[in-house]
Scaffold this motif. Structure first.
Motif, PDB file in Angstrom:
ATOM      1  N   UNK A  20      -2.776   0.070   8.671  1.00 48.43           N
ATOM      2  CA  UNK A  20      -4.133  -0.128   9.157  1.00 48.43           C
ATOM      3  C   UNK A  20      -4.709   1.241   9.512  1.00 48.43           C
ATOM      4  N   UNK A  21      -5.700   1.687   8.721  1.00 46.58           N
ATOM      5  CA  UNK A  21      -6.276   3.011   8.921  1.00 46.58           C
ATOM      6  C   UNK A  21      -6.887   3.211  10.291  1.00 46.58           C
ATOM      7  N   UNK A  22      -7.590   2.225  10.794  1.00 46.26           N
ATOM      8  CA  UNK A  22      -8.213   2.341  12.118  1.00 46.26           C
ATOM      9  C   UNK A  22      -7.143   2.485  13.193  1.00 46.26           C
ATOM     10  N   UNK A  23      -6.095   1.675  13.084  1.00 45.48           N
ATOM     11  CA  UNK A  23      -5.026   1.740  14.082  1.00 45.48           C
ATOM     12  C   UNK A  23      -4.320   3.089  14.038  1.00 45.48           C
ATOM     13  N   UNK A  24      -4.072   3.586  12.837  1.00 47.05           N
ATOM     14  CA  UNK A  24      -3.436   4.897  12.707  1.00 47.05           C
ATOM     15  C   UNK A  24      -4.322   5.999  13.277  1.00 47.05           C
ATOM     16  N   UNK A  81     -14.315  13.681   9.469  1.00 45.25           N
ATOM     17  CA  UNK A  81     -14.390  12.231   9.287  1.00 45.25           C
ATOM     18  C   UNK A  81     -13.087  11.751   8.650  1.00 45.25           C
ATOM     19  N   UNK A  82     -12.324  10.977   9.400  1.00 39.55           N
ATOM     20  CA  UNK A  82     -11.074  10.411   8.910  1.00 39.55           C
ATOM     21  C   UNK A  82     -11.404   9.152   8.122  1.00 39.55           C
ATOM     22  N   UNK A  83     -11.142   9.193   6.827  1.00 37.87           N
ATOM     23  CA  UNK A  83     -11.466   8.065   5.953  1.00 37.87           C
ATOM     24  C   UNK A  83     -10.222   7.263   5.572  1.00 37.87           C
ATOM     25  N   UNK A  84      -9.226   7.280   6.445  1.00 38.99           N
ATOM     26  CA  UNK A  84      -7.998   6.533   6.170  1.00 38.99           C
ATOM     27  C   UNK A  84      -8.319   5.043   6.133  1.00 38.99           C
ATOM     28  N   UNK A  85      -8.071   4.449   4.971  1.00 38.21           N
ATOM     29  CA  UNK A  85      -8.320   3.020   4.765  1.00 38.21           C
ATOM     30  C   UNK A  85      -7.355   2.543   3.695  1.00 38.21           C
ATOM     31  N   UNK A  86      -6.787   1.372   3.903  1.00 36.42           N
ATOM     32  CA  UNK A  86      -5.819   0.826   2.960  1.00 36.42           C
ATOM     33  C   UNK A  86      -6.289  -0.537   2.476  1.00 36.42           C
ATOM     34  N   UNK A  94      -5.007  10.153   6.055  1.00 35.97           N
ATOM     35  CA  UNK A  94      -3.546  10.208   6.141  1.00 35.97           C
ATOM     36  C   UNK A  94      -2.952  10.056   4.744  1.00 35.97           C
ATOM     37  N   UNK A  95      -1.728  10.512   4.599  1.00 30.92           N
ATOM     38  CA  UNK A  95      -1.025  10.400   3.334  1.00 30.92           C
ATOM     39  C   UNK A  95      -0.938   8.939   2.910  1.00 30.92           C
ATOM     40  N   UNK A 105      -3.469   7.156   1.706  1.00 31.72           N
ATOM     41  CA  UNK A 105      -4.786   6.510   1.722  1.00 31.72           C
ATOM     42  C   UNK A 105      -5.507   6.872   0.419  1.00 31.72           C
ATOM     43  N   UNK A 106      -5.451   5.983  -0.540  1.00 27.74           N
ATOM     44  CA  UNK A 106      -5.949   6.282  -1.883  1.00 27.74           C
ATOM     45  C   UNK A 106      -7.465   6.182  -2.031  1.00 27.74           C
ATOM     46  N   UNK A 107      -8.162   5.679  -1.022  1.00 23.63           N
ATOM     47  CA  UNK A 107      -9.603   5.478  -1.140  1.00 23.63           C
ATOM     48  C   UNK A 107     -10.425   6.595  -0.501  1.00 23.63           C
ATOM     49  N   UNK A 108      -9.778   7.677  -0.141  1.00 26.28           N
ATOM     50  CA  UNK A 108     -10.499   8.805   0.455  1.00 26.28           C
ATOM     51  C   UNK A 108     -11.573   9.362  -0.480  1.00 26.28           C
ATOM     52  N   UNK A 109     -11.314   9.489  -1.785  1.00 27.03           N
ATOM     53  CA  UNK A 109     -12.382   9.955  -2.676  1.00 27.03           C
ATOM     54  C   UNK A 109     -13.604   9.035  -2.656  1.00 27.03           C
ATOM     55  N   UNK A 110     -13.392   7.782  -2.366  1.00 22.59           N
ATOM     56  CA  UNK A 110     -14.520   6.848  -2.278  1.00 22.59           C
ATOM     57  C   UNK A 110     -15.435   7.220  -1.119  1.00 22.59           C
ATOM     58  N   UNK A 111     -14.861   7.634  -0.020  1.00 23.11           N
ATOM     59  CA  UNK A 111     -15.676   8.070   1.115  1.00 23.11           C
ATOM     60  C   UNK A 111     -16.468   9.325   0.741  1.00 23.11           C
ATOM     61  N   UNK A 112     -15.811  10.255   0.043  1.00 22.20           N
ATOM     62  CA  UNK A 112     -16.515  11.453  -0.417  1.00 22.20           C
ATOM     63  C   UNK A 112     -17.669  11.067  -1.339  1.00 22.20           C
TER      64      UNK A 112
END
Length: 106
Positions: A21-25, A10-15, A88-89, A91-98
């Motif tokens: 744009x995480x979805x676009x990336x 699960x790619x949780x790239x979000x800015x 992706x590098x 993306x600081x909110x990845x721990x939030x997805x976890x």
């Protein structure tokens, strides 16, 4: 890449701010084959849908259990799956997805 059928990436790239744009990336790649993209803003408890749960109108409130379950159904993720969350590098909110997965017992 993953020999067991119950592994889901699960790619949780979000800015939160800026031009990325995480979805676009995710769509542009590269990405792990078969991965799903989790946009925390897409499954947030928004004020227009859940005014009692989000009276201040915050944009990325933790989803309620029903909304999280519907999202997991859409992603074809079950409680038996082993979910690996990555991003992706930058993306600081990845721990939030976890935290979200952990909060709902996954």
């Amino acid at each position: 890449l993953h020999p067991h059928n119950n592994v889901v990436f699960c790619d949780a790239t979000w800015f939160h701010k800026g031009n990325r744009n995480g979805r676009q990336e995710f769509q542009d790649g590269p990405r792990i084959q078969g991965a799903r993209h989790l946009d925390i803003a897409d499954i947030a408890t928004t004020q227009d849908i859940y005014p009692i749960l989000n009276p201040l109108g915050l944009t990325t409130m933790l989803p309620n259990a029903d909304l999280f379950a519907l999202t997991m159904d859409e992603f074809n993720i079950t409680n038996d799956d082993h979910v690996i969350i990555y991003a992706k590098e930058g993306a600081l909110f990845t721990p939030r997805a976890y935290f979200m997965f952990s909060h709902f017992g996954h």
